[in-house]
Design a protein around this motif. Structure first.
Motif, short mmCIF file in Angstrom:
data_model
loop_
_atom_site.label_atom_id
_atom_site.label_comp_id
_atom_site.label_asym_id
_atom_site.label_seq_id
_atom_site.Cartn_x
_atom_site.Cartn_y
_atom_site.Cartn_z
N ILE A 289 -64.93 87.48 -39.46
CA ILE A 289 -65.49 88.78 -39.10
C ILE A 289 -64.36 89.69 -38.60
N GLY A 290 -64.28 90.88 -39.17
CA GLY A 290 -63.20 91.79 -38.79
C GLY A 290 -63.72 93.16 -38.36
N VAL A 291 -63.00 93.77 -37.44
CA VAL A 291 -63.31 95.14 -37.02
C VAL A 291 -62.10 96.01 -37.35
N CYS A 292 -62.32 97.08 -38.12
CA CYS A 292 -61.22 97.99 -38.44
C CYS A 292 -61.72 99.42 -38.28
N GLY A 293 -60.92 100.39 -38.69
CA GLY A 293 -61.36 101.78 -38.57
C GLY A 293 -61.01 102.35 -37.20
N CYS A 294 -61.61 103.51 -36.91
CA CYS A 294 -61.17 104.29 -35.75
C CYS A 294 -61.39 103.60 -34.40
N MET A 295 -62.47 102.81 -34.26
CA MET A 295 -62.71 102.17 -32.96
C MET A 295 -61.60 101.19 -32.59
N SER A 296 -61.02 100.57 -33.60
CA SER A 296 -60.01 99.56 -33.28
C SER A 296 -58.73 100.19 -32.73
N GLN A 297 -58.61 101.53 -32.85
CA GLN A 297 -57.43 102.21 -32.29
C GLN A 297 -57.56 102.42 -30.78
N GLU A 298 -58.73 102.09 -30.22
CA GLU A 298 -58.97 102.34 -28.79
C GLU A 298 -58.79 101.06 -27.97
N GLU A 299 -57.99 101.16 -26.89
CA GLU A 299 -57.77 99.98 -26.05
C GLU A 299 -59.09 99.44 -25.50
N SER A 300 -59.95 100.39 -25.03
CA SER A 300 -61.17 99.95 -24.36
C SER A 300 -62.05 99.13 -25.31
N VAL A 301 -62.04 99.50 -26.58
CA VAL A 301 -62.86 98.77 -27.56
C VAL A 301 -62.28 97.37 -27.78
N VAL A 302 -60.95 97.34 -27.96
CA VAL A 302 -60.31 96.04 -28.20
C VAL A 302 -60.54 95.12 -27.00
N ASN A 303 -60.42 95.68 -25.80
CA ASN A 303 -60.65 94.87 -24.59
C ASN A 303 -62.09 94.35 -24.54
N LYS A 304 -63.02 95.23 -24.89
CA LYS A 304 -64.44 94.81 -24.84
C LYS A 304 -64.71 93.71 -25.87
N ILE A 305 -64.11 93.84 -27.04
CA ILE A 305 -64.32 92.79 -28.06
C ILE A 305 -63.72 91.47 -27.57
N LEU A 306 -62.52 91.57 -26.97
CA LEU A 306 -61.89 90.35 -26.45
C LEU A 306 -62.77 89.67 -25.40
N GLN A 307 -63.41 90.49 -24.59
CA GLN A 307 -64.21 89.91 -23.51
C GLN A 307 -65.58 89.45 -23.97
N LYS A 308 -66.23 90.27 -24.81
CA LYS A 308 -67.65 90.00 -25.09
C LYS A 308 -67.94 89.53 -26.51
N HIS A 309 -67.00 89.66 -27.40
CA HIS A 309 -67.30 89.32 -28.80
C HIS A 309 -66.23 88.40 -29.37
N GLN A 310 -66.09 87.25 -28.75
CA GLN A 310 -65.06 86.31 -29.16
C GLN A 310 -65.28 85.77 -30.57
N HIS A 311 -66.45 86.04 -31.15
CA HIS A 311 -66.68 85.58 -32.52
C HIS A 311 -66.00 86.47 -33.55
N VAL A 312 -65.38 87.56 -33.09
CA VAL A 312 -64.61 88.41 -34.02
C VAL A 312 -63.27 87.71 -34.31
N ASP A 313 -62.88 87.67 -35.59
CA ASP A 313 -61.66 86.96 -35.96
C ASP A 313 -60.46 87.88 -36.07
N MET A 314 -60.71 89.14 -36.39
CA MET A 314 -59.56 90.04 -36.57
C MET A 314 -59.93 91.48 -36.24
#
Ligand code: SAH
Ligand code: SF4
Ligand code: F3S
Length: 509
Positions: A140-165
């Motif tokens: 599962i990957g997240v790309c596009g404009c949201m991935s350019q935001e630190e807060s989004v990347v941090n939230k995915i790291l904390q709450k969505h560990q099932h994301v692979d990239m």
């Protein structure tokens, strides 16, 4: 850290204390986190033009027996990026699928423009958790404009560990490397360059459909409207060379495409970054109109850089359509100033007057934000009065949404949400009223329709758009799909026209 340093190392640990503390337990194979602060910098990096994209031999066959699925949010720029990523996937041997159920890789190509756009993506990530549990091999990957935001990347790291990239808008061409890392690594692969951006020319593309096509003419945005996240997520304004664009349009025309939309966040700034020549959007349109393709559109126009020469060229008509999307955002000069739009009400109205003089039939559409911080009732009324004065054919209307890292997000705001919602409703009522009135004028007239296919709501009916981008539903044989036909309008709805195909045109508008 510059790009080269980043490229040299595949193992980068977070540099600032906060992320070290928060995330040291995650050991990323690739960890290149975004930085809105770096993304804001302009002018220090030279734009590099790359013509040497190729799929490394070691990645060939990576997708054999595997399928990919991409869900796209946001604007046409994102839609087109999805076409590029699809092209890369196919080059790697993957097959395309239109459902998550049999996909081996799922990408969410995200949009950060408003909070609700982001919420949709987080909602979807929640749904995908169960799928990942069932099928741990799924990527599962997240790309596009949201991935350019630190807060989004941090939230995915904390709450969505099932994301692979997670990878950014400047990293699309790195997809083969990112996928390969994701297969090898048990940890989340994060590669988001916060750079000003390059132009990469020869990326593969798989276009959606064979009737209409998008062509990027420039990337990024340097306008920094105070509410907007785009200049941070997409890098600086940089134009493709005219010869590359013209070649792409010619190629599409030869393949039988009927309509081309030239894309950029601010297409009127096209060419401003060329140091070796004076060449703008007017010059480009004047060349492209000579190419044998039925319709040429462009989006999005910024009123500030819309020059007289462009109007002169557009007035030549032909395949250049007489529909201009010209976002105004507000009718109040005071609000426009705080938004840093760099024009005021008078200048906008002057531009509208000039366009209508040169192209009397022109249809104008717009984007409007209501409830900008501290917008007064009078200022909102100015937006309503401007809308009436211009008589836009339609509009995209939004409630202001604070975006972290933008100047407006730091402003105190004394406008309660109920007031904002009420203003949006009042504006939408006006938008509907004028749209319905304008569509009514079409009854009994004949329009040229580019037939796209069956109507979404009724497979017995065909649907397509006029030159002014009005949706028309009509009965005809499916053999006309992909063609330009004449349709007599029988009935106007608020947003669409119903009609019947005719052989002879009485009047085409
Ligand atoms: N480049 C285009 C707009 C791209 S974003 C332009 O400048 O016209 C599309 C629209 O989203 C904008 O025109 C604006 O109306 C809206 N928008 C952008 N940021 C927003 C925000 N923070 N809150 C609400 N609407 C926003
Ligand atoms: Fe955003 Fe303004 Fe750029 Fe449009 S011109 S993308 S609204 S900053
Ligand atoms: Fe959204 Fe990015 Fe487009 S924020 S509107 S996808 S440029």
């Amino acid at each position: 850290m510059n790009e080269n340093q980043r490229l040299e190392s595949t193992q980068v640990t977070p540099s600032d204390k906060k992320s070290e503390k928060d995330y040291s337990k995650y050991f990323q194979t690739v960890y290149m986190p975004p930085s809105l602060k770096d993304a804001k910098k302009r002018g220090k990096e030279d734009v590099k033009y790359h013509n040497d994209f190729k799929i490394d031999e070691k990645f060939r066959g990576m997708g054999d027996g595997r399928k990919f699925y991409i869900r796209t949010y946001g604007c046409q720029m994102n839609e087109h990026d999805t076409e590029v990523m699809a092209g890369i996937f196919l080059s790697l041997g993957y097959e395309i699928t239109d459902t998550v159920d049999d996909a081996h890789v799922i990408l969410l190509n995200t949009c950060a423009i408003r909070e609700n756009a982001e919420n949709k993506v987080f909602g979807e990530l929640g749904h995908l958790k169960a799928l990942k549990r069932e099928r741990p091999d799924l990527l599962i990957g997240v790309c596009g404009c949201m991935s350019q935001e630190e807060s989004v990347v941090n939230k995915i790291l904390q709450k969505h560990q099932h994301v692979d990239m997670i990878f950014g808008t400047h990293n699309i061409h790195r997809l083969p490397h990112i996928l390969s890392e994701a297969y090898l690594s048990k940890e989340m692969v994060i590669e988001v360059w916060s750079k000003e951006g390059d132009v990469i020319e020869n990326l593969p593309k798989v276009r959606k459909g064979n009737i209409k096509a998008w062509v990027n003419i420039m990337y990024g945005c340097d306008k920094f409207c105070t509410y907007c996240i785009v200049p941070y997520t997409r890098g600086k304004e940089r134009s493709r060379r005219p010869e590359d664009i013209i070649q792409e349009v010619r190629h599409l025309a030869a393949q039988g495409y009927k309509e081309i939309t030239l894309l950029g966040q601010n297409v009127n700034a096209y060419g401003k970054d060329f140091e070796d020549m004076k060449y703008g959007l007017g010059d480009l349109m004047d060349e492209i109109r000579k190419i044998d393709v039925a319709r040429i559109r462009f989006t999005t126009s910024h009123p500030r850089d819309f020059d007289d020469y462009l109007i002169e060229v557009l007035a030549k008509g032909g395949n250049l359509v007489d529909h201009i999307h010209l976002p105004v955002q507000s009718g109040s000069s005071e609000v426009l100033k705080i938004m840093a739009r760099k024009y005021d009400r008078e200048r906008y109205m002057d531009l509208v007057r000039k366009i209508k003089e040169a192209i009397p039939n022109a249809s104008l559409t717009t984007d409007i934000i209501v409830g900008f911080p501290n917008e007064t009732e009078e200022q909102f009324e100015e937006t309503m009065s401007l809308y009436r004065e211009v008589e836009f054919d339609s509009a995209y209307t939004f409630i202001y949404s604070p975006r972290e890292g933008t100047p407006a997000a730091k402003m105190q705001d004394n406008v309660p949400m109920e007031v904002k919602k009420d203003r949006l409703q009042r504006l939408n009522a006006l938008v509907n009223e004028i749209s319905a009135k304008k569509l009514k004028e079409y009854e009994g007239k004949v329009v040229e329709v580019l037939v796209e296919g069956e109507s979404k709501n009724n497979p017995d009916v065909l649907a397509g758009y006029t030159r002014k981008n009005k949706l028309v539903n009509f009965k005809a044989s499916k053999s006309v799909i992909g063609q330009l036909v004449k349709v007599k309008v029988l009935e106007a709805k608020t947003w669409t026209l119903n009609g019947e195909m005719v052989e002879e045109a009485a009047e085409v508008r």
